[in-house]
Scaffold this motif. Structure first.
Motif, PDB file in Angstrom:
ATOM      1  N   ASP A   1      46.065  39.618 -12.121  1.00  0.00           N
ATOM      2  CA  ASP A   1      46.203  38.899 -11.043  1.00  0.00           C
ATOM      3  C   ASP A   1      45.807  39.758  -9.787  1.00  0.00           C
ATOM      4  OD1 ASP A   1      47.378  37.688  -8.394  1.00  0.00           O
ATOM      5  OD2 ASP A   1      48.326  36.218  -9.790  1.00  0.00           O
ATOM      6  N   GLY A   2      44.758  39.063  -8.928  1.00  0.00           N
ATOM      7  CA  GLY A   2      44.191  39.864  -7.795  1.00  0.00           C
ATOM      8  C   GLY A   2      43.236  41.202  -8.101  1.00  0.00           C
ATOM      9  N   MET A   3      42.635  41.007  -9.193  1.00  0.00           N
ATOM     10  CA  MET A   3      42.034  42.008  -9.710  1.00  0.00           C
ATOM     11  C   MET A   3      40.528  41.996  -9.253  1.00  0.00           C
ATOM     12  SD  MET A   3      40.449  43.184 -13.430  1.00  0.00           S
ATOM     13  CE  MET A   3      38.968  42.078 -13.020  1.00  0.00           C
ATOM     14  N   SER A   4      40.197  42.903  -8.174  1.00  0.00           N
ATOM     15  CA  SER A   4      38.780  42.990  -7.607  1.00  0.00           C
ATOM     16  C   SER A   4      38.029  43.462  -8.505  1.00  0.00           C
ATOM     17  CB  SER A   4      38.640  43.806  -6.301  1.00  0.00           C
ATOM     18  OG  SER A   4      39.371  42.964  -5.218  1.00  0.00           O
ATOM     19  N   THR A   5      36.493  43.376  -8.385  1.00  0.00           N
ATOM     20  CA  THR A   5      35.762  44.113  -9.505  1.00  0.00           C
ATOM     21  C   THR A   5      36.043  45.601  -9.527  1.00  0.00           C
ATOM     22  OG1 THR A   5      34.290  42.388  -9.358  1.00  0.00           O
ATOM     23  CG2 THR A   5      33.422  44.407 -10.305  1.00  0.00           C
ATOM     24  N   GLY A   6      36.110  46.196  -8.191  1.00  0.00           N
ATOM     25  CA  GLY A   6      36.257  47.490  -8.218  1.00  0.00           C
ATOM     26  C   GLY A   6      37.521  47.996  -8.832  1.00  0.00           C
ATOM     27  N   THR A   7      38.614  47.060  -9.010  1.00  0.00           N
ATOM     28  CA  THR A   7      39.820  47.635  -9.801  1.00  0.00           C
ATOM     29  C   THR A   7      39.327  47.894 -11.221  1.00  0.00           C
ATOM     30  OG1 THR A   7      41.185  46.201  -8.223  1.00  0.00           O
ATOM     31  CG2 THR A   7      42.195  47.083 -10.383  1.00  0.00           C
ATOM     32  N   LEU A   8      38.610  46.927 -11.820  1.00  0.00           N
ATOM     33  CA  LEU A   8      38.355  46.824 -13.290  1.00  0.00           C
ATOM     34  C   LEU A   8      37.456  48.143 -13.338  1.00  0.00           C
ATOM     35  CD1 LEU A   8      38.051  45.535 -16.096  1.00  0.00           C
ATOM     36  CD2 LEU A   8      36.070  44.323 -15.165  1.00  0.00           C
ATOM     37  N   ASN A   9      36.543  48.363 -12.657  1.00  0.00           N
ATOM     38  CA  ASN A   9      35.514  49.404 -12.877  1.00  0.00           C
ATOM     39  C   ASN A   9      36.507  50.899 -12.592  1.00  0.00           C
ATOM     40  OD1 ASN A   9      33.128  48.143 -10.534  1.00  0.00           O
ATOM     41  ND2 ASN A   9      33.675  47.360 -12.278  1.00  0.00           N
ATOM     42  N   MET A  10      37.312  51.113 -11.654  1.00  0.00           N
ATOM     43  CA  MET A  10      37.864  52.334 -11.365  1.00  0.00           C
ATOM     44  C   MET A  10      38.707  52.664 -12.699  1.00  0.00           C
ATOM     45  SD  MET A  10      38.344  52.855  -7.418  1.00  0.00           S
ATOM     46  CE  MET A  10      39.210  51.043  -7.095  1.00  0.00           C
ATOM     47  N   ALA A  11      39.528  51.681 -13.172  1.00  0.00           N
ATOM     48  CA  ALA A  11      40.490  51.769 -14.137  1.00  0.00           C
ATOM     49  C   ALA A  11      39.694  52.289 -15.368  1.00  0.00           C
ATOM     50  CB  ALA A  11      41.324  50.632 -14.545  1.00  0.00           C
ATOM     51  N   ASP A  12      38.635  51.717 -15.752  1.00  0.00           N
ATOM     52  CA  ASP A  12      37.637  52.199 -16.715  1.00  0.00           C
ATOM     53  C   ASP A  12      37.355  53.516 -16.563  1.00  0.00           C
ATOM     54  OD1 ASP A  12      36.012  51.312 -19.255  1.00  0.00           O
ATOM     55  OD2 ASP A  12      34.425  52.131 -17.933  1.00  0.00           O
ATOM     56  N   ILE A  13      36.919  53.925 -15.227  1.00  0.00           N
ATOM     57  CA  ILE A  13      36.497  55.361 -15.112  1.00  0.00           C
ATOM     58  C   ILE A  13      37.475  56.361 -15.170  1.00  0.00           C
ATOM     59  CG2 ILE A  13      35.431  56.927 -13.209  1.00  0.00           C
ATOM     60  CD1 ILE A  13      34.251  54.504 -12.128  1.00  0.00           C
ATOM     61  N   LEU A  14      38.612  55.958 -14.661  1.00  0.00           N
ATOM     62  CA  LEU A  14      39.826  56.716 -14.919  1.00  0.00           C
ATOM     63  C   LEU A  14      39.966  56.779 -16.139  1.00  0.00           C
ATOM     64  CD1 LEU A  14      42.330  58.368 -13.752  1.00  0.00           C
ATOM     65  CD2 LEU A  14      43.418  56.204 -13.542  1.00  0.00           C
ATOM     66  N   LEU A  15      40.244  55.875 -17.031  1.00  0.00           N
ATOM     67  CA  LEU A  15      40.417  56.090 -18.607  1.00  0.00           C
ATOM     68  C   LEU A  15      39.575  57.216 -19.143  1.00  0.00           C
ATOM     69  CD1 LEU A  15      41.443  52.579 -19.910  1.00  0.00           C
ATOM     70  CD2 LEU A  15      42.776  54.556 -19.937  1.00  0.00           C
ATOM     71  N   GLN A  16      38.024  56.919 -18.845  1.00  0.00           N
ATOM     72  CA  GLN A  16      36.989  57.940 -19.707  1.00  0.00           C
ATOM     73  C   GLN A  16      37.196  59.060 -19.096  1.00  0.00           C
ATOM     74  OE1 GLN A  16      33.081  56.250 -19.844  1.00  0.00           O
ATOM     75  NE2 GLN A  16      33.489  54.295 -19.005  1.00  0.00           N
ATOM     76  N   ARG A  17      37.407  59.366 -17.903  1.00  0.00           N
ATOM     77  CA  ARG A  17      37.762  60.868 -17.474  1.00  0.00           C
ATOM     78  C   ARG A  17      39.164  61.599 -17.739  1.00  0.00           C
ATOM     79  NH1 ARG A  17      33.784  62.137 -14.131  1.00  0.00           N
ATOM     80  NH2 ARG A  17      34.872  64.066 -13.111  1.00  0.00           N
ATOM     81  N   LYS A  18      40.103  60.625 -17.918  1.00  0.00           N
ATOM     82  CA  LYS A  18      41.438  61.301 -18.323  1.00  0.00           C
ATOM     83  C   LYS A  18      41.548  61.274 -19.702  1.00  0.00           C
ATOM     84  CE  LYS A  18      46.400  60.697 -17.646  1.00  0.00           C
ATOM     85  NZ  LYS A  18      47.516  59.976 -16.865  1.00  0.00           N
TER      86      LYS A  18
ATOM     87  N   TRP B   1      50.193  42.867  -6.459  1.00  0.00           N
ATOM     88  CA  TRP B   1      51.165  43.452  -5.578  1.00  0.00           C
ATOM     89  C   TRP B   1      50.671  44.914  -4.952  1.00  0.00           C
ATOM     90  CZ3 TRP B   1      56.855  42.066  -6.446  1.00  0.00           C
ATOM     91  CH2 TRP B   1      57.106  40.527  -6.858  1.00  0.00           C
ATOM     92  N   ALA B   2      50.133  45.848  -6.027  1.00  0.00           N
ATOM     93  CA  ALA B   2      49.651  46.819  -5.368  1.00  0.00           C
ATOM     94  C   ALA B   2      48.340  46.911  -4.665  1.00  0.00           C
ATOM     95  CB  ALA B   2      49.425  47.706  -6.666  1.00  0.00           C
ATOM     96  N   ALA B   3      47.576  46.014  -4.800  1.00  0.00           N
ATOM     97  CA  ALA B   3      46.536  45.604  -3.815  1.00  0.00           C
ATOM     98  C   ALA B   3      47.081  45.233  -2.504  1.00  0.00           C
ATOM     99  CB  ALA B   3      45.426  44.526  -4.564  1.00  0.00           C
ATOM    100  N   HIS B   4      47.995  44.398  -2.516  1.00  0.00           N
ATOM    101  CA  HIS B   4      48.420  43.872  -1.169  1.00  0.00           C
ATOM    102  C   HIS B   4      48.975  45.162  -0.441  1.00  0.00           C
ATOM    103  CE1 HIS B   4      48.058  39.657  -0.827  1.00  0.00           C
ATOM    104  NE2 HIS B   4      48.384  39.408  -2.175  1.00  0.00           N
ATOM    105  N   SER B   5      49.557  46.196  -1.224  1.00  0.00           N
ATOM    106  CA  SER B   5      50.260  47.159  -0.368  1.00  0.00           C
ATOM    107  C   SER B   5      49.098  48.481  -0.404  1.00  0.00           C
ATOM    108  CB  SER B   5      51.380  47.650  -0.882  1.00  0.00           C
ATOM    109  OG  SER B   5      51.485  48.137  -2.253  1.00  0.00           O
ATOM    110  N   ASN B   6      48.042  48.170  -0.818  1.00  0.00           N
ATOM    111  CA  ASN B   6      46.948  49.492  -0.925  1.00  0.00           C
ATOM    112  C   ASN B   6      47.423  50.512  -1.372  1.00  0.00           C
ATOM    113  OD1 ASN B   6      45.259  49.052   2.448  1.00  0.00           O
ATOM    114  ND2 ASN B   6      45.328  47.833   0.550  1.00  0.00           N
TER     115      ASN B   6
END
Length: 463
Positions: free
Chosen positions: A47-64, A283-288
């Motif tokens: 819910d409420g997933m901008s494309t940047g959210t998908l991108n950054m979660a993938d980058i975080l998983l790759q780097r971590k 909910w996290a996106a709404h609260s930045n």
């Protein structure tokens, strides 16, 4: 069997025709009658997933962790189909979750705030009711309240998404097979305005109640419909749960609920249909709240993997993965080093500000943030945040103190490189992915309402 081997050659697609499972809004459609039709539907919503959210979660998983997200892996391995989806409601380019879920659930665009209720007051029959009548097992799983807009949009008709107590009451007679999430306050007599003991009513009606993680893990069959309500309000953020042994013991994670739900629903030889929602992403996106956003997206992605593994083994399941709308449009604008701070995160912004027992000094707040997120803000920044503590005059959705969290998100951006466009929904076209039988009929661009008839058509269920 590898997922790429699951799909057939081009001949099947040509025989079916690329539009075989699509129809007009809530109109007629031709069921797919071929060996590739799906018996089961797993509909997954971040819910409420901008494309940047998908991108950054993938980058975080790759780097971590050195691995791709399950969602992006569908693309890189070319095992799934991908499309863009428009998300407008009947009365606005920018939808809310009620209208967004109703577009899928009822097959028509409705005004924001409505659950399968048109502007003229007429109803659109929700899709899980249709699947239930066809003999399939059905249900919803969410990391927010089970009465929230997104699950409700697949289940019921209501003029107001905000009346979650009434929605909890509406679920009772439906006897849906598995419903799981938070929102105990909408079922408890001491929390409801009408003092009705809905938990008691559910038991009298033959439901099996699950109230904690142990109850969930003990579920072994579907002799009775299951109502799992594991806490008041939404489930805790995944990031905060990682650090709290008591929370992990008491409240199940979204992946745990997903795995158990598929285990239960798959016992029906006529198949099943389920919606699985990562609601705390919104909910996290709404609260930045960047930590809340990324780690709840990762929890949702773990649920995707569970669904894809099930479908690859089952061979009769269509997995649909999408979001109802963008939210706040976050993006990475800083350096690698800044973004890598997220690997050290222990807690969300919500934990930092929401769990304060008393007004902190600047040095205490600096220390608290450094403990929770691995960087030390400046004294002037801490003092500005303290000045906003207790500000309640601009209430945001799911945020008790919008000015505070807006400022915290802006300060945080200077250290992490993750920036925000707003604190609200966007009109972006969004990602839509499919895996499994019927996915070969996905067009590159679709309206949100088209997914209703797509699901009915691919399962051969008539409306």
């Amino acid at each position: 069997m590898k997922r790429r081997d699951f799909f057939t050659g081009a001949a099947a697609s040509l025989a079916l025709g690329p539009m075989a499972a699509f129809g007009k809004e809530n109109g007629s459609h031709q069921p797919l009658k071929n060996k590739f039709a799906a018996k089961n539907i797993i509909f997954m919503v971040s819910d409420g997933m901008s494309t940047g959210t998908l991108n950054m979660a993938d980058i975080l998983l790759q780097r971590k962790e050195g691995r791709e997200s399950a969602w992006i892996k569908l693309y890189t391995e070319k095992t799934g189909r991908r499309a863009f989806m428009e998300t407008s409601s009947a009365n606005a380019l920018v939808t809310d979750s009620a209208a967004g879920s109703s577009a899928w659930g009822g097959g028509r665009k409705v005004p924001n705030g409505n659950l399968n209720v048109n502007a003229d007051g007429t109803f659109n029959k929700p899709i899980l009711q249709k699947f239930k009548e066809a003999g399939k097992s059905v249900g919803c799983v969410t990391s927010v309240t089970i009465t929230h807009a997104t699950p409700a949009g697949f289940c019921i008709n209501n003029k107001s998404r905000g009346d979650e107590s009434e929605i909890a009451d509406q679920y009772l007679d439906l006897k849906f097979d598995v419903m799981m999430g938070g929102g105990a306050e909408f079922f408890q007599a001491d929390k409801r305005k009408d003092k009705k003991d809905l938990f008691g009513d559910y038991e009298k009606a033959g439901y099996k109640l699950a109230r904690n993680r142990d109850d969930l893990m003990a579920l072994a069959g579907l002799q009775k419909p299951i109502m799992g309500v594991f806490c008041e309000g939404a489930l805790p953020y995944s990031l905060d749960t990682f650090e709290d042994a008591e929370l992990r013991k008491a409240v199940p994670s979204l992946p745990e609920m997903t795995r158990k739900t598929l285990e239960l629903l798959s016992k029906n030889p006529k198949g099943f249909a389920v919606q699985i929602e990562g609601g705390k992403v919104d909910w996290a996106a709404h609260s930045n709240d960047a930590g809340g956003l990324l780690y709840d997206q990762i929890a949702f992605d773990e649920s995707i993997k569970i669904a894809l593994d099930f479908a690859a083994k089952d061979k009769e399941t269509l997995v649909i993965i999408t979001t109802d709308h963008g939210n706040s449009n976050p993006g990475l604008f800083g350096s690698n080093k800044q973004f890598d701070l997220f690997q050290k995160y222990k807690h969300t912004n919500n934990w930092i500000m929401g769990d304060l027992k008393e007004m902190p000094t600047a040095s205490q707040l600096i220390e608290r943030i450094e403990f929770a997120q691995g960087y030390a803000i400046k004294t002037a920044e801490a003092e500005k945040l303290i000045g906003l503590l207790g500000t309640k005059n601009e209430k945001g959705l799911y945020v008790a103190n919008k000015p505070l969290f807006r400022e915290f998100g802006a300060i945080q951006s200077r250290y992490t490189g993750l920036g925000w466009a707003s604190m609200d929904h966007s009109a972006d076209y969004v990602e839509l992915a499919m895996f499994g039988p019927g996915s070969e009929n996905l067009n590159p661009f679709v309206k949100n309402t088209e997914l209703h008839n797509f699901m009915l058509g691919v399962t051969g269920v008539t409306s």
